[in-house]
Design a protein around this motif. Structure first.
Motif, PDB file in Angstrom:
ATOM      1  N   LEU A  17      28.444  -9.685 -21.992  1.00 46.84           N
ATOM      2  CA  LEU A  17      29.855  -9.043 -22.528  1.00 46.84           C
ATOM      3  C   LEU A  17      29.873  -7.854 -21.414  1.00 46.84           C
ATOM      4  O   LEU A  17      31.287  -7.665 -21.138  1.00 46.84           O
ATOM      5  CB  LEU A  17      29.647  -8.320 -23.942  1.00 46.84           C
ATOM      6  CG  LEU A  17      29.521  -9.276 -25.000  1.00 46.84           C
ATOM      7  CD1 LEU A  17      29.392  -8.568 -26.490  1.00 46.84           C
ATOM      8  CD2 LEU A  17      30.757 -10.246 -25.076  1.00 46.84           C
ATOM      9  N   GLY A  18      29.121  -7.016 -20.977  1.00 40.93           N
ATOM     10  CA  GLY A  18      29.386  -5.997 -19.955  1.00 40.93           C
ATOM     11  C   GLY A  18      29.715  -6.872 -18.733  1.00 40.93           C
ATOM     12  O   GLY A  18      30.586  -6.225 -17.865  1.00 40.93           O
ATOM     13  N   LEU A  19      29.118  -8.080 -18.139  1.00 43.11           N
ATOM     14  CA  LEU A  19      29.615  -8.752 -17.059  1.00 43.11           C
ATOM     15  C   LEU A  19      31.079  -9.174 -17.279  1.00 43.11           C
ATOM     16  O   LEU A  19      31.925  -9.084 -16.284  1.00 43.11           O
ATOM     17  CB  LEU A  19      28.809  -9.839 -16.630  1.00 43.11           C
ATOM     18  CG  LEU A  19      27.479  -9.417 -15.990  1.00 43.11           C
ATOM     19  CD1 LEU A  19      26.500 -10.866 -15.960  1.00 43.11           C
ATOM     20  CD2 LEU A  19      27.624  -8.613 -14.812  1.00 43.11           C
ATOM     21  N   ILE A  20      31.470  -9.633 -18.572  1.00 42.73           N
ATOM     22  CA  ILE A  20      32.867 -10.215 -18.699  1.00 42.73           C
ATOM     23  C   ILE A  20      33.809  -8.782 -18.499  1.00 42.73           C
ATOM     24  O   ILE A  20      34.883  -8.886 -17.887  1.00 42.73           O
ATOM     25  CB  ILE A  20      32.862 -10.846 -20.039  1.00 42.73           C
ATOM     26  CG1 ILE A  20      32.308 -11.892 -20.013  1.00 42.73           C
ATOM     27  CG2 ILE A  20      34.301 -11.000 -20.372  1.00 42.73           C
ATOM     28  CD1 ILE A  20      32.245 -12.590 -21.440  1.00 42.73           C
ATOM     29  N   ASN A  21      33.598  -7.792 -19.160  1.00 40.11           N
ATOM     30  CA  ASN A  21      34.304  -6.536 -19.045  1.00 40.11           C
ATOM     31  C   ASN A  21      34.407  -6.205 -17.401  1.00 40.11           C
ATOM     32  O   ASN A  21      35.441  -5.741 -17.139  1.00 40.11           O
ATOM     33  CB  ASN A  21      33.745  -5.345 -20.036  1.00 40.11           C
ATOM     34  CG  ASN A  21      33.942  -5.661 -21.382  1.00 40.11           C
ATOM     35  OD1 ASN A  21      35.110  -6.301 -21.731  1.00 40.11           O
ATOM     36  ND2 ASN A  21      33.180  -5.176 -22.200  1.00 40.11           N
ATOM     37  N   GLY A  22      33.316  -6.443 -16.996  1.00 37.74           N
ATOM     38  CA  GLY A  22      33.049  -5.919 -15.621  1.00 37.74           C
ATOM     39  C   GLY A  22      34.259  -6.684 -14.561  1.00 37.74           C
ATOM     40  O   GLY A  22      34.566  -6.418 -13.748  1.00 37.74           O
ATOM     41  N   ALA A  23      34.187  -8.195 -14.933  1.00 38.49           N
ATOM     42  CA  ALA A  23      35.193  -9.022 -14.408  1.00 38.49           C
ATOM     43  C   ALA A  23      36.546  -8.418 -14.332  1.00 38.49           C
ATOM     44  O   ALA A  23      37.510  -8.430 -13.351  1.00 38.49           O
ATOM     45  CB  ALA A  23      34.961 -10.393 -14.873  1.00 38.49           C
ATOM     46  N   PHE A  24      36.970  -8.031 -15.641  1.00 39.42           N
ATOM     47  CA  PHE A  24      38.332  -7.538 -15.743  1.00 39.42           C
ATOM     48  C   PHE A  24      38.542  -6.284 -15.093  1.00 39.42           C
ATOM     49  O   PHE A  24      39.555  -6.074 -14.537  1.00 39.42           O
ATOM     50  CB  PHE A  24      38.850  -7.269 -17.282  1.00 39.42           C
ATOM     51  CG  PHE A  24      38.893  -8.506 -18.055  1.00 39.42           C
ATOM     52  CD1 PHE A  24      39.954  -9.384 -17.829  1.00 39.42           C
ATOM     53  CD2 PHE A  24      37.951  -8.991 -19.006  1.00 39.42           C
ATOM     54  CE1 PHE A  24      40.199 -10.755 -18.350  1.00 39.42           C
ATOM     55  CE2 PHE A  24      38.250 -10.143 -19.590  1.00 39.42           C
ATOM     56  CZ  PHE A  24      39.243 -11.000 -19.519  1.00 39.42           C
ATOM     57  N   VAL A 213      46.157 -13.260 -17.965  1.00 41.69           N
ATOM     58  CA  VAL A 213      46.066 -14.589 -18.386  1.00 41.69           C
ATOM     59  C   VAL A 213      44.600 -14.821 -18.721  1.00 41.69           C
ATOM     60  O   VAL A 213      44.414 -15.601 -19.572  1.00 41.69           O
ATOM     61  CB  VAL A 213      47.010 -15.295 -17.198  1.00 41.69           C
ATOM     62  CG1 VAL A 213      46.757 -17.048 -17.558  1.00 41.69           C
ATOM     63  CG2 VAL A 213      48.316 -15.120 -17.005  1.00 41.69           C
ATOM     64  N   LEU A 214      43.669 -14.438 -17.755  1.00 44.43           N
ATOM     65  CA  LEU A 214      42.325 -14.774 -18.266  1.00 44.43           C
ATOM     66  C   LEU A 214      41.927 -14.249 -19.549  1.00 44.43           C
ATOM     67  O   LEU A 214      41.415 -14.806 -20.186  1.00 44.43           O
ATOM     68  CB  LEU A 214      41.535 -14.087 -17.267  1.00 44.43           C
ATOM     69  CG  LEU A 214      41.312 -14.714 -15.731  1.00 44.43           C
ATOM     70  CD1 LEU A 214      40.332 -14.256 -14.969  1.00 44.43           C
ATOM     71  CD2 LEU A 214      40.805 -16.193 -15.871  1.00 44.43           C
ATOM     72  N   ALA A 215      42.541 -13.079 -20.000  1.00 47.39           N
ATOM     73  CA  ALA A 215      42.312 -12.481 -21.221  1.00 47.39           C
ATOM     74  C   ALA A 215      42.774 -12.859 -22.228  1.00 47.39           C
ATOM     75  O   ALA A 215      42.274 -12.801 -23.422  1.00 47.39           O
ATOM     76  CB  ALA A 215      42.715 -10.793 -21.121  1.00 47.39           C
ATOM     77  N   ALA A 216      43.892 -13.832 -22.158  1.00 48.06           N
ATOM     78  CA  ALA A 216      44.603 -14.159 -23.231  1.00 48.06           C
ATOM     79  C   ALA A 216      43.947 -14.886 -24.445  1.00 48.06           C
ATOM     80  O   ALA A 216      44.080 -14.646 -25.527  1.00 48.06           O
ATOM     81  CB  ALA A 216      45.942 -14.850 -22.908  1.00 48.06           C
ATOM     82  N   PRO A 217      42.998 -15.862 -23.922  1.00 47.05           N
ATOM     83  CA  PRO A 217      42.556 -16.836 -24.909  1.00 47.05           C
ATOM     84  C   PRO A 217      41.314 -16.163 -25.596  1.00 47.05           C
ATOM     85  O   PRO A 217      40.664 -16.483 -26.521  1.00 47.05           O
ATOM     86  CB  PRO A 217      41.881 -17.802 -24.104  1.00 47.05           C
ATOM     87  CG  PRO A 217      42.627 -17.899 -22.656  1.00 47.05           C
ATOM     88  CD  PRO A 217      42.953 -16.411 -22.486  1.00 47.05           C
ATOM     89  N   ILE A 218      40.667 -15.089 -24.858  1.00 49.09           N
ATOM     90  CA  ILE A 218      39.171 -14.685 -25.536  1.00 49.09           C
ATOM     91  C   ILE A 218      39.779 -12.863 -26.180  1.00 49.09           C
ATOM     92  O   ILE A 218      38.613 -12.496 -26.587  1.00 49.09           O
ATOM     93  CB  ILE A 218      38.463 -14.223 -24.398  1.00 49.09           C
ATOM     94  CG1 ILE A 218      38.855 -13.259 -23.123  1.00 49.09           C
ATOM     95  CG2 ILE A 218      38.080 -15.717 -23.755  1.00 49.09           C
ATOM     96  CD1 ILE A 218      37.622 -12.936 -22.248  1.00 49.09           C
ATOM     97  N   GLN A 219      41.055 -12.589 -26.263  1.00 45.90           N
ATOM     98  CA  GLN A 219      41.044 -11.329 -26.991  1.00 45.90           C
ATOM     99  C   GLN A 219      42.545 -11.456 -27.554  1.00 45.90           C
ATOM    100  O   GLN A 219      43.427 -12.138 -26.809  1.00 45.90           O
ATOM    101  CB  GLN A 219      40.993 -10.068 -26.153  1.00 45.90           C
ATOM    102  CG  GLN A 219      41.796  -9.838 -24.817  1.00 45.90           C
ATOM    103  CD  GLN A 219      41.174  -8.564 -24.225  1.00 45.90           C
ATOM    104  OE1 GLN A 219      42.173  -7.692 -24.331  1.00 45.90           O
ATOM    105  NE2 GLN A 219      40.342  -8.778 -23.386  1.00 45.90           N
ATOM    106  N   SER A 220      42.956 -10.796 -28.606  1.00 40.28           N
ATOM    107  CA  SER A 220      44.294 -10.714 -28.942  1.00 40.28           C
ATOM    108  C   SER A 220      45.204 -10.192 -27.915  1.00 40.28           C
ATOM    109  O   SER A 220      44.873  -9.322 -27.486  1.00 40.28           O
ATOM    110  CB  SER A 220      44.597 -10.109 -30.387  1.00 40.28           C
ATOM    111  OG  SER A 220      44.081  -8.808 -30.183  1.00 40.28           O
ATOM    112  N   VAL A 221      46.476 -10.940 -27.961  1.00 44.66           N
ATOM    113  CA  VAL A 221      47.603 -10.442 -27.063  1.00 44.66           C
ATOM    114  C   VAL A 221      48.273  -9.505 -27.684  1.00 44.66           C
ATOM    115  O   VAL A 221      49.178  -9.899 -28.820  1.00 44.66           O
ATOM    116  CB  VAL A 221      48.504 -11.777 -26.464  1.00 44.66           C
ATOM    117  CG1 VAL A 221      49.505 -11.188 -25.802  1.00 44.66           C
ATOM    118  CG2 VAL A 221      47.522 -12.653 -25.954  1.00 44.66           C
ATOM    119  N   ASN A 222      48.313  -8.147 -27.390  1.00 46.59           N
ATOM    120  CA  ASN A 222      49.462  -7.195 -27.924  1.00 46.59           C
ATOM    121  C   ASN A 222      49.869  -6.297 -26.926  1.00 46.59           C
ATOM    122  O   ASN A 222      49.179  -6.100 -25.612  1.00 46.59           O
ATOM    123  CB  ASN A 222      48.345  -6.428 -29.032  1.00 46.59           C
ATOM    124  CG  ASN A 222      47.197  -5.503 -28.516  1.00 46.59           C
ATOM    125  OD1 ASN A 222      47.576  -4.560 -28.044  1.00 46.59           O
ATOM    126  ND2 ASN A 222      46.141  -5.977 -28.298  1.00 46.59           N
TER     127      ASN A 222
END
Length: 294
Positions: A17-24, A213-222
């Motif tokens: 999860l840390g690496l995913i956040n780090g990617a963003f 766009v990367l974030a759209a499927p893995i977290q809510s779009v708001n």
């Protein structure tokens, strides 16, 4: 199996999860660093462009049945073109003024964009259907790795590496660096510096849209998704060094990993650890880890 008294599965999950956040963090801070490096403007509208990338992908899917893979290409191009227009019509008028004017303008622009989307779609998050190719996961033995998360990591590393190579190893990158340090001399060699500046801002915000766009499927779009993230990203840029391309990339992944590990060993500090690191770095090295000292 325990490591420092922590189950390996929990530790591995938090590292992922840390690496995913780090990617963003890496992609967003990379865009900020590119814009600051050439335009010398802190782009406070960056979070709004990130949010627009996610919303654009959602609207393309809902209204035009354009899938996620096409949106990964279309939305960065569309938002990048919008950024070019913003730079030509608005930001270009501020280059001779104090830097504070650019910060205030981009901050206000971000507030207007977020307000428009919040008025239209509300503050509640909207779901984006996970593409079939990203569904499921891989059992690594000590943890279950979702394919969607693995794709975010791979795509982020690929984009960051390609951007670094373009800026550091190509003729276009040498022109950009020359335009940053000696704009008048660069223009004397027949290089269109104003066009380079426009394309640079467009490319920087296109990176933000790609991350959205990367974030759209893995977290809510708001509408607030960019505002919640951009504060941390600014801290990442400061720690890495304002305008440092490699610093933005490496610091983004590193701080994402530190944040993930902090959630395991000291959960209460996970929301503040990046800002504590920023304060320490600024005290010891005001230019940041990879920034150039004045």
């Amino acid at each position: 199996m325990l490591i420092f008294g922590i189950p390996l599965q929990l530790l591995s999950t938090q590292i992922l999860l840390g690496l995913i956040n780090g990617a963003f963090y890496a992609i967003l801070s990379l865009g900020l660093a590119i814009i600051f490096g050439l335009l010398n403007i802190v782009n406070f509208a960056h979070g709004a462009f990130y949010m627009m990338g996610a919303f654009g992908a959602l609207l393309l899917l809902d209204h035009f049945a354009i899938n996620y893979w096409v949106a990964l290409i279309v939305m960065p191009l569309a938002i990048g073109l919008m950024g070019c227009i913003v730079e030509r019509l608005i930001l270009r008028r501020l280059y001779e003024l104090d830097h504070m004017y650019g910060m205030i303008l981009t901050y206000g622009m971000g507030l207007v964009i977020v307000g428009l989307f919040r008025n239209q779609y509300g503050a509640t998050g909207l779901p984006y259907a996970l593409p079939a190719a990203l569904q499921g996961g891989v059992n690594l033995g000590f943890m279950f790795l979702p394919i969607s998360r693995a794709f975010v990591l791979v795509a982020s590393v690929a984009v960051c590496l390609a951007t670094w190579l373009m800026i550091e190893k190509t003729r276009l990158g040498s022109w950009l660096r020359a335009a940053t340090e000696k704009p008048a001399l660069t223009e004397a060699f027949g290089i269109n510096v104003p066009m380079l500046i426009t394309l640079t801002y467009g490319f920087g915000v296109a990176l933000a849209a790609f991350a959205g766009v990367l974030a759209a499927p893995i977290q809510s779009v708001n509408p607030m998704m960019g505002a919640d993230l951009i504060i941390v990203v600014f801290a990442v840029v400061v720690i890495g060094g304002m305008g440092s391309i490699s610093g933005a990339i490496l610091t983004g992944f590193m701080l994402g990993l530190i944040e993930g590990l902090t959630k395991v060993f000291w959960p209460q500090a996970s929301t503040t650890v990046i800002f504590v690191i920023m304060a320490v770095i600024l005290l010891l090295r005001p230019a940041g880890l990879f920034g150039k000292q004045a």
